[in-house]
Scaffold this motif. Structure first.
Motif, PDB file in Angstrom:
ATOM      1  N   GLY A   1       0.798  -1.225   0.000  1.00  0.00           N
ATOM      2  CA  GLY A   1       0.000   0.000   0.000  1.00  0.00           C
ATOM      3  C   GLY A   1       0.823   1.264   0.000  1.00  0.00           C
ATOM      4  N   LEU A   2       2.022   1.218  -0.607  1.00  0.00           N
ATOM      5  CA  LEU A   2       2.951   2.350  -0.596  1.00  0.00           C
ATOM      6  C   LEU A   2       3.121   2.921  -1.997  1.00  0.00           C
ATOM      7  N   THR A   3       3.395   4.234  -2.054  1.00  0.00           N
ATOM      8  CA  THR A   3       3.645   4.905  -3.333  1.00  0.00           C
ATOM      9  C   THR A   3       4.769   5.910  -3.141  1.00  0.00           C
ATOM     10  N   MET A   4       5.610   6.037  -4.155  1.00  0.00           N
ATOM     11  CA  MET A   4       6.761   6.952  -4.116  1.00  0.00           C
ATOM     12  C   MET A   4       6.464   8.192  -4.953  1.00  0.00           C
ATOM     13  N   PHE A   5       6.911   9.351  -4.436  1.00  0.00           N
ATOM     14  CA  PHE A   5       6.729  10.624  -5.135  1.00  0.00           C
ATOM     15  C   PHE A   5       8.027  11.426  -5.104  1.00  0.00           C
ATOM     16  N   VAL A   6       8.150  12.333  -6.076  1.00  0.00           N
ATOM     17  CA  VAL A   6       9.122  13.425  -5.983  1.00  0.00           C
ATOM     18  C   VAL A   6       8.447  14.554  -5.229  1.00  0.00           C
ATOM     19  N   ILE A   7       9.141  15.112  -4.233  1.00  0.00           N
ATOM     20  CA  ILE A   7       8.570  16.193  -3.424  1.00  0.00           C
ATOM     21  C   ILE A   7       9.450  17.427  -3.518  1.00  0.00           C
ATOM     22  N   ASP A   8       8.808  18.581  -3.665  1.00  0.00           N
ATOM     23  CA  ASP A   8       9.492  19.869  -3.646  1.00  0.00           C
ATOM     24  C   ASP A   8       9.717  20.241  -2.181  1.00  0.00           C
ATOM     25  N   MET A   9      10.961  20.307  -1.754  1.00  0.00           N
ATOM     26  CA  MET A   9      11.262  20.581  -0.353  1.00  0.00           C
ATOM     27  C   MET A   9      10.961  22.034   0.033  1.00  0.00           C
ATOM     28  N   HIS A  10      10.647  22.893  -0.947  1.00  0.00           N
ATOM     29  CA  HIS A  10      10.246  24.273  -0.664  1.00  0.00           C
ATOM     30  C   HIS A  10       8.739  24.453  -0.725  1.00  0.00           C
ATOM     31  N   ALA A  11       8.000  23.371  -0.898  1.00  0.00           N
ATOM     32  CA  ALA A  11       6.544  23.467  -1.009  1.00  0.00           C
ATOM     33  C   ALA A  11       5.926  23.856   0.331  1.00  0.00           C
ATOM     34  N   PRO A  12       4.770  24.545   0.297  1.00  0.00           N
ATOM     35  CA  PRO A  12       4.069  24.866   1.551  1.00  0.00           C
ATOM     36  C   PRO A  12       3.779  23.595   2.349  1.00  0.00           C
ATOM     37  N   GLY A  13       4.003  23.662   3.645  1.00  0.00           N
ATOM     38  CA  GLY A  13       3.748  22.524   4.516  1.00  0.00           C
ATOM     39  C   GLY A  13       4.965  21.679   4.825  1.00  0.00           C
ATOM     40  N   VAL A  14       6.112  21.929   4.162  1.00  0.00           N
ATOM     41  CA  VAL A  14       7.348  21.197   4.439  1.00  0.00           C
ATOM     42  C   VAL A  14       8.182  21.988   5.444  1.00  0.00           C
ATOM     43  N   THR A  15       8.487  21.376   6.579  1.00  0.00           N
ATOM     44  CA  THR A  15       9.316  22.003   7.601  1.00  0.00           C
ATOM     45  C   THR A  15      10.498  21.091   7.909  1.00  0.00           C
ATOM     46  N   VAL A  16      11.708  21.640   7.835  1.00  0.00           N
ATOM     47  CA  VAL A  16      12.934  20.872   8.076  1.00  0.00           C
ATOM     48  C   VAL A  16      13.573  21.356   9.367  1.00  0.00           C
ATOM     49  N   ARG A  17      13.891  20.423  10.249  1.00  0.00           N
ATOM     50  CA  ARG A  17      14.536  20.782  11.506  1.00  0.00           C
ATOM     51  C   ARG A  17      15.790  19.930  11.687  1.00  0.00           C
ATOM     52  N   PRO A  18      16.984  20.532  11.603  1.00  0.00           N
ATOM     53  CA  PRO A  18      18.232  19.766  11.749  1.00  0.00           C
ATOM     54  C   PRO A  18      18.365  19.146  13.131  1.00  0.00           C
ATOM     55  N   LEU A  19      19.043  18.006  13.173  1.00  0.00           N
ATOM     56  CA  LEU A  19      19.310  17.286  14.411  1.00  0.00           C
ATOM     57  C   LEU A  19      20.805  17.369  14.724  1.00  0.00           C
ATOM     58  N   ARG A  20      21.130  17.766  15.929  1.00  0.00           N
ATOM     59  CA  ARG A  20      22.537  17.820  16.342  1.00  0.00           C
ATOM     60  C   ARG A  20      23.018  16.412  16.676  1.00  0.00           C
ATOM     61  N   GLN A  21      24.120  15.994  16.053  1.00  0.00           N
ATOM     62  CA  GLN A  21      24.655  14.650  16.250  1.00  0.00           C
ATOM     63  C   GLN A  21      25.800  14.663  17.264  1.00  0.00           C
TER      64      GLN A  21
END
Length: 403
Positions: free
Chosen positions: A188-208
């Motif tokens: 039940g899975l599907t793969m897409f190309v996603i625009d990382m600048h699209a509305p609703g995308v939030t990126v939060r870096p993790l400190r290693q």
């Protein structure tokens, strides 16, 4: 297998070495500062370096010419990569796109997607990331919960991804979503190309623990993706993901077996540090050095064998899991020995010192070990698909047990 250069490979090696020597001042070196915030000078310098190398025909040698590649061989790309290592030139900042996302688009994307994305990916104009793992489904990838629901205006995606490498620098990514919650988890899975600048995308870096922020968690809040950005058929995303995973394991473990610090650097380090050790410590360290170097050679030649198999038209298979397991083990052992050779001086190493690379590598290899599947997952693959051992899935209950 002949490990000597053919005349064509020798010519390519000489041509590549000459180019790198002549353009050394224009290219970013491998020992520069690590990546942090998007848009920094280091990020832009690495993108310029990738573009310069692509324009010189050194990136994408094996990719189709109609999308910007060179239609060459894996051996040719290996020659170029060896010369980049020799010259201490930084590898492509777009390594996730080159090793994982690009092959997936080539294998399952539409002609329009290939024309729009591949050349810019190769050149580093657009950086890509891979959005697979989730907080509740890392090694068990097929249990992911990120949903994609189809509406008139496209697919609406809701969920969270984690451990997404360099997402803070990327324009595009490939994202695996659940599109049929009633189907079995692999179907039940599907793969897409996603625009990382699209509305609703939030990126939060993790400190290693190595102090870097190369991993990220990504939040997807009603992100709309057009159906034209789908890779493969609806609900066939697991087969698409296998292409990504096989190429990821090849990228990690099929290119020669050395991750992080190379064995020649360990030899130079040992030559400088061994005389400082007590006699009994020196004997033990020399023995361990020999073992690490033998394992490194075994990993390298295993990688060459996988490359030869691909030269003959075969797709990366389960043997890539063995290469990745071996490469990670060698990386662990190399970093650990390098750090222990420092002795008490390891405590005083700082981020700009040459000695720091041993501690940095030791703190970084656990993250590399997770790429393309944890060790336990890869061992299961080898046991079941190579050795033919029975599956480790729990047996079905007997009639008496089910009552």
């Amino acid at each position: 297998m002949d490990f000597d250069d053919t005349p064509d490979q020798a010519h390519l090696r000489g041509k590549t070495r000459q180019f790198l020597d002549e353009h050394a001042d224009e290219l970013e070196h491998a020992d520069g500062p690590y990546l942090e915030e998007p848009g920094t000078d280091r990020v832009q310098a690495l993108r310029r370096t990738q573009a310069t190398l692509f324009d010189a025909g050194m990136i994408g040698l094996t990719w189709p010419t109609e999308y910007g590649g060179g239609a060459g061989t894996n051996a040719q790309q290996a020659v170029v990569n060896e010369e980049l290592h020799r010259a201490r030139i930084a590898g492509p900042i777009g390594h996730v796109g080159l090793g994982m996302c690009g092959p997936t688009v080539l294998g399952h994307g539409s002609e329009d997607q290939k024309q729009r994305y591949i050349r810019r990916l190769l050149r580093g104009d657009d950086l890509w990331c891979q959005l697979f793992s989730e907080p509740s489904s890392g090694s068990d990838l097929a249990a992911l919960r990120t949903r994609a629901v189809r509406h008139d205006d496209g697919w609406h995606v809701q969920g969270q991804k984690v451990w997404t490498t360099l997402a803070q620098h990327c324009r595009y990514g490939i994202v695996l979503c659940r599109t049929d919650p009633d189907a079995s988890k692999h179907r039940g899975l599907t793969m897409f190309v996603i625009d990382m600048h699209a509305p609703g995308v939030t990126v939060r870096p993790l400190r290693q623990m190595n102090g870097h922020q190369s991993f990220n968690e990504v939040f997807l809040d009603d992100v709309v993706i057009d159906d034209s950005e789908r890779l493969g058929d609806v609900n066939d995303g697991w087969q698409v993901a296998l292409t990504t995973l096989m190429n990821e394991r090849m990228a990690v473990g099929g290119g020669g077996g050395e991750l992080g610090v190379r064995s020649d650097a360990l030899i130079a380090h040992a030559a400088e540090r061994l005389p400082r050790l007590a006699a009994n410590q020196r004997v033990l360290a020399t023995h361990e050095l020999g073992k690490v170097l033998v394992d490194s050679l075994a990993a390298r030649y295993t990688g060459y064998r996988m490359q030869t198999s691909m030269e003959r038209g075969k797709r990366p298979g389960p043997e890539a899991s063995a290469g990745k397991l071996t490469a990670v083990r060698v990386a662990h052992a190399t970093a650990d020995l390098g750090q222990r050779l420092l002795g008490d001086d390891a405590v005083l190493a700082r981020s700009r010192d040459g000695d720091w690379r041993w501690a940095n590598s030791a703190a970084s290899t656990p993250g590399v070990a997770l790429a393309g599947g944890a060790d336990e997952i890869l061992r299961n693959i080898l046991g079941e698909r190579v050795l033919g051992l029975p599956s480790d899935r729990a047996p079905k209950p007997t009639a008496s047990e089910s009552r």
